[in-house]
Design a protein around this motif. Sequence first.
Motif, PDB file in Angstrom:
ATOM      1  N   ARG A  95       0.833  -1.199   0.000  1.00  0.00           N
ATOM      2  CA  ARG A  95       0.000   0.000   0.000  1.00  0.00           C
ATOM      3  C   ARG A  95       0.866   1.247   0.000  1.00  0.00           C
ATOM      4  N   PRO A  96       0.674   2.134  -0.972  1.00  0.00           N
ATOM      5  CA  PRO A  96       1.538   3.314  -1.058  1.00  0.00           C
ATOM      6  C   PRO A  96       1.153   4.385  -0.052  1.00  0.00           C
ATOM      7  N   ALA A  97       2.158   5.082   0.442  1.00  0.00           N
ATOM      8  CA  ALA A  97       1.920   6.277   1.250  1.00  0.00           C
ATOM      9  C   ALA A  97       1.785   7.440   0.266  1.00  0.00           C
ATOM     10  N   ASP A  98       0.547   7.695  -0.162  1.00  0.00           N
ATOM     11  CA  ASP A  98       0.333   8.603  -1.290  1.00  0.00           C
ATOM     12  C   ASP A  98      -0.115  10.001  -0.882  1.00  0.00           C
ATOM     13  N   GLU A  99       0.055  10.347   0.389  1.00  0.00           N
ATOM     14  CA  GLU A  99      -0.382  11.677   0.819  1.00  0.00           C
ATOM     15  C   GLU A  99       0.330  12.785   0.056  1.00  0.00           C
ATOM     16  N   ARG A 100       1.652  12.590  -0.202  1.00  0.00           N
ATOM     17  CA  ARG A 100       2.397  13.603  -0.953  1.00  0.00           C
ATOM     18  C   ARG A 100       1.861  13.746  -2.379  1.00  0.00           C
ATOM     19  N   LEU A 101       1.502  12.630  -2.983  1.00  0.00           N
ATOM     20  CA  LEU A 101       0.955  12.681  -4.338  1.00  0.00           C
ATOM     21  C   LEU A 101      -0.370  13.444  -4.359  1.00  0.00           C
ATOM     22  N   ARG A 102      -1.217  13.160  -3.379  1.00  0.00           N
ATOM     23  CA  ARG A 102      -2.510  13.840  -3.330  1.00  0.00           C
ATOM     24  C   ARG A 102      -2.331  15.345  -3.101  1.00  0.00           C
ATOM     25  N   TYR A 103      -1.418  15.693  -2.214  1.00  0.00           N
ATOM     26  CA  TYR A 103      -1.148  17.109  -1.981  1.00  0.00           C
ATOM     27  C   TYR A 103      -0.636  17.766  -3.261  1.00  0.00           C
ATOM     28  N   ALA A 104       0.311  17.092  -3.940  1.00  0.00           N
ATOM     29  CA  ALA A 104       0.890  17.666  -5.156  1.00  0.00           C
ATOM     30  C   ALA A 104      -0.164  17.844  -6.236  1.00  0.00           C
ATOM     31  N   ARG A 105      -1.045  16.871  -6.405  1.00  0.00           N
ATOM     32  CA  ARG A 105      -2.098  17.002  -7.419  1.00  0.00           C
ATOM     33  C   ARG A 105      -2.969  18.229  -7.137  1.00  0.00           C
ATOM     34  N   THR A 106      -3.393  18.389  -5.897  1.00  0.00           N
ATOM     35  CA  THR A 106      -4.227  19.541  -5.530  1.00  0.00           C
ATOM     36  C   THR A 106      -3.485  20.849  -5.766  1.00  0.00           C
ATOM     37  N   ARG A 107      -2.221  20.877  -5.375  1.00  0.00           N
ATOM     38  CA  ARG A 107      -1.419  22.093  -5.520  1.00  0.00           C
ATOM     39  C   ARG A 107      -1.201  22.428  -6.993  1.00  0.00           C
ATOM     40  N   ILE A 108      -0.892  21.433  -7.803  1.00  0.00           N
ATOM     41  CA  ILE A 108      -0.638  21.651  -9.230  1.00  0.00           C
ATOM     42  C   ILE A 108      -1.896  22.155  -9.932  1.00  0.00           C
ATOM     43  N   ARG A 109      -3.024  21.529  -9.657  1.00  0.00           N
ATOM     44  CA  ARG A 109      -4.275  21.960 -10.289  1.00  0.00           C
ATOM     45  C   ARG A 109      -4.586  23.411  -9.946  1.00  0.00           C
ATOM     46  N   ALA A 110      -4.464  23.755  -8.684  1.00  0.00           N
ATOM     47  CA  ALA A 110      -4.774  25.120  -8.261  1.00  0.00           C
ATOM     48  C   ALA A 110      -3.819  26.117  -8.925  1.00  0.00           C
ATOM     49  N   TYR A 111      -2.542  25.773  -9.002  1.00  0.00           N
ATOM     50  CA  TYR A 111      -1.559  26.689  -9.568  1.00  0.00           C
ATOM     51  C   TYR A 111      -1.788  26.883 -11.066  1.00  0.00           C
ATOM     52  N   LEU A 112      -2.113  25.789 -11.785  1.00  0.00           N
ATOM     53  CA  LEU A 112      -2.370  25.914 -13.216  1.00  0.00           C
ATOM     54  C   LEU A 112      -3.656  26.702 -13.476  1.00  0.00           C
ATOM     55  N   ARG A 113      -4.673  26.497 -12.668  1.00  0.00           N
ATOM     56  CA  ARG A 113      -5.899  27.287 -12.845  1.00  0.00           C
ATOM     57  C   ARG A 113      -5.607  28.778 -12.667  1.00  0.00           C
ATOM     58  N   GLU A 114      -4.800  29.086 -11.660  1.00  0.00           N
ATOM     59  CA  GLU A 114      -4.441  30.483 -11.431  1.00  0.00           C
ATOM     60  C   GLU A 114      -3.647  31.044 -12.613  1.00  0.00           C
ATOM     61  N   ALA A 115      -2.728  30.238 -13.155  1.00  0.00           N
ATOM     62  CA  ALA A 115      -1.917  30.697 -14.279  1.00  0.00           C
ATOM     63  C   ALA A 115      -2.774  30.954 -15.516  1.00  0.00           C
ATOM     64  N   PHE A 116      -3.711  30.060 -15.799  1.00  0.00           N
ATOM     65  CA  PHE A 116      -4.587  30.257 -16.955  1.00  0.00           C
ATOM     66  C   PHE A 116      -5.504  31.463 -16.740  1.00  0.00           C
ATOM     67  N   GLU A 117      -5.995  31.630 -15.537  1.00  0.00           N
ATOM     68  CA  GLU A 117      -6.860  32.770 -15.253  1.00  0.00           C
ATOM     69  C   GLU A 117      -6.113  34.086 -15.440  1.00  0.00           C
ATOM     70  N   ALA A 118      -4.834  34.092 -15.064  1.00  0.00           N
ATOM     71  CA  ALA A 118      -4.061  35.326 -15.137  1.00  0.00           C
ATOM     72  C   ALA A 118      -3.553  35.633 -16.536  1.00  0.00           C
ATOM     73  N   SER A 119      -3.216  34.599 -17.320  1.00  0.00           N
ATOM     74  CA  SER A 119      -2.474  34.866 -18.560  1.00  0.00           C
ATOM     75  C   SER A 119      -3.021  34.214 -19.813  1.00  0.00           C
ATOM     76  N   SER A 120      -4.026  33.350 -19.737  1.00  0.00           N
ATOM     77  CA  SER A 120      -4.462  32.633 -20.938  1.00  0.00           C
ATOM     78  C   SER A 120      -5.004  33.568 -22.014  1.00  0.00           C
ATOM     79  N   ALA A 121      -5.682  34.629 -21.631  1.00  0.00           N
ATOM     80  CA  ALA A 121      -6.227  35.561 -22.621  1.00  0.00           C
ATOM     81  C   ALA A 121      -5.109  36.201 -23.430  1.00  0.00           C
ATOM     82  N   ALA A 122      -4.036  36.590 -22.773  1.00  0.00           N
ATOM     83  CA  ALA A 122      -2.928  37.232 -23.475  1.00  0.00           C
ATOM     84  C   ALA A 122      -2.154  36.252 -24.341  1.00  0.00           C
ATOM     85  N   VAL A 123      -1.995  35.012 -23.869  1.00  0.00           N
ATOM     86  CA  VAL A 123      -1.176  34.036 -24.591  1.00  0.00           C
ATOM     87  C   VAL A 123      -1.962  33.332 -25.691  1.00  0.00           C
ATOM     88  N   PHE A 124      -3.213  32.952 -25.394  1.00  0.00           N
ATOM     89  CA  PHE A 124      -3.989  32.147 -26.329  1.00  0.00           C
ATOM     90  C   PHE A 124      -5.118  32.912 -27.020  1.00  0.00           C
TER      91      PHE A 124
END
Length: 388
Positions: free
Chosen positions: A22-51
């Motif tokens: 059984r994997p100790a996957d708490e770090r993976l779960r934290y990273a997934r949540t953190r990555i999703r939130a950070y990418l959403r913020e990045a797209f919200e801030a810059s996607s209009a200008a870039v895309f």
Amino acid sequence: MANASKLLHTTTDPENYVANLRPADERLRYARTRIRAYLREAFEASSAAVFGRPIRPRFFTQGSFAYKTLNDPAHPPGQQMDLDDGCYLPLSFVRGARPSTAAEKFFEFVGAALRELARIEGWRYEEKPTCCRLVIAADSHVDNPLYAIPDAEFLTLEDRRTRATTASADVAKADTWEELPSDEVLLAHREEGWIESDPRKIHNWFTDAVDVYGERLRRDSRYLKAWRDNGKLDRYKVTSILLMACAWQAYGKIGGLNLSNREDERLLRVVELVPEYVRGRVSNPACEDEDLNRIPDEHREEVAGAFEDLAALMRRVVNSCEDAREAVRLLRHAFGDRVPDRPDLVSIESAAVTGLAAPAIARTAAATVAAQPKKVVAAPEVGRSRSG
């Protein structure tokens, strides 16, 4: 004959092979949540200008983490737990440029955001042909493959199991959108631009397969993966999805009604069939045109031989081993020291009362009883009882 089933899995003792994987996957779960939130913020801030217009990406977890076949790695850091979390944009959003340019721009945007996140979190950013990777610890990483999905499906895509509704199509290599399927999920590739790849299809196949065969299919897939990791056969591209497909194919050949309830016996039957599979073509159950066997031709016989050796070892345990400690030693030799050193979980059964000999023994016993003179005994006294 050793019954080593409880060494592999049991609900009556907390120590068994599955529990130790059984994997100790708490770090993976934290990273997934953190990555999703950070990418959403990045797209919200810059996607209009870039895309050219603002967009909020969607995400879909795939691979072993989603299939619940993830194991703790046997030999980190060379082997790591892997969480695949796809990042999706609608096709109309990336069609503003040539396909190759759109894929490159997608990778650049996500890569820039994840590099910054890696700096903040103390992770390591890596580029792979079909994803952006963040190595979050010595034993684990998160891959973010990038997808373009038809707009109608993008609106309904959720971060959970969904049904694939698209059909297969040939992958187009030309750098024009007209030659790419407009109704397919496309995966961004650093060298090839876009390739057809819908991870939901194989996700749904395996989920349905577990619905048919039960959790034993998931466990047998994990046993095969853990054995591969212990022997470092991943270096020969013995992929997890290949092993899952082999287990499923073996189940179909054995037949659901003939699958043993004993973990060791059932796994033995599966392992005996795998050498035939890894020597040849293994079709993707979710897409028959795709061959999942990526083992190089020059290594296939070596891999098949390793499975044959495993089958021989397990036959020795199941069919002829008469010492519990020896059964433990053999299984730990094959699967590693996460098989518990617990001879008390192994029972030794006499060959005379198991297997094919059992019916004959039963007939002999019945004849012996019938030959005895009949005795008349008083009926036992039975008290008043109440049903409940």
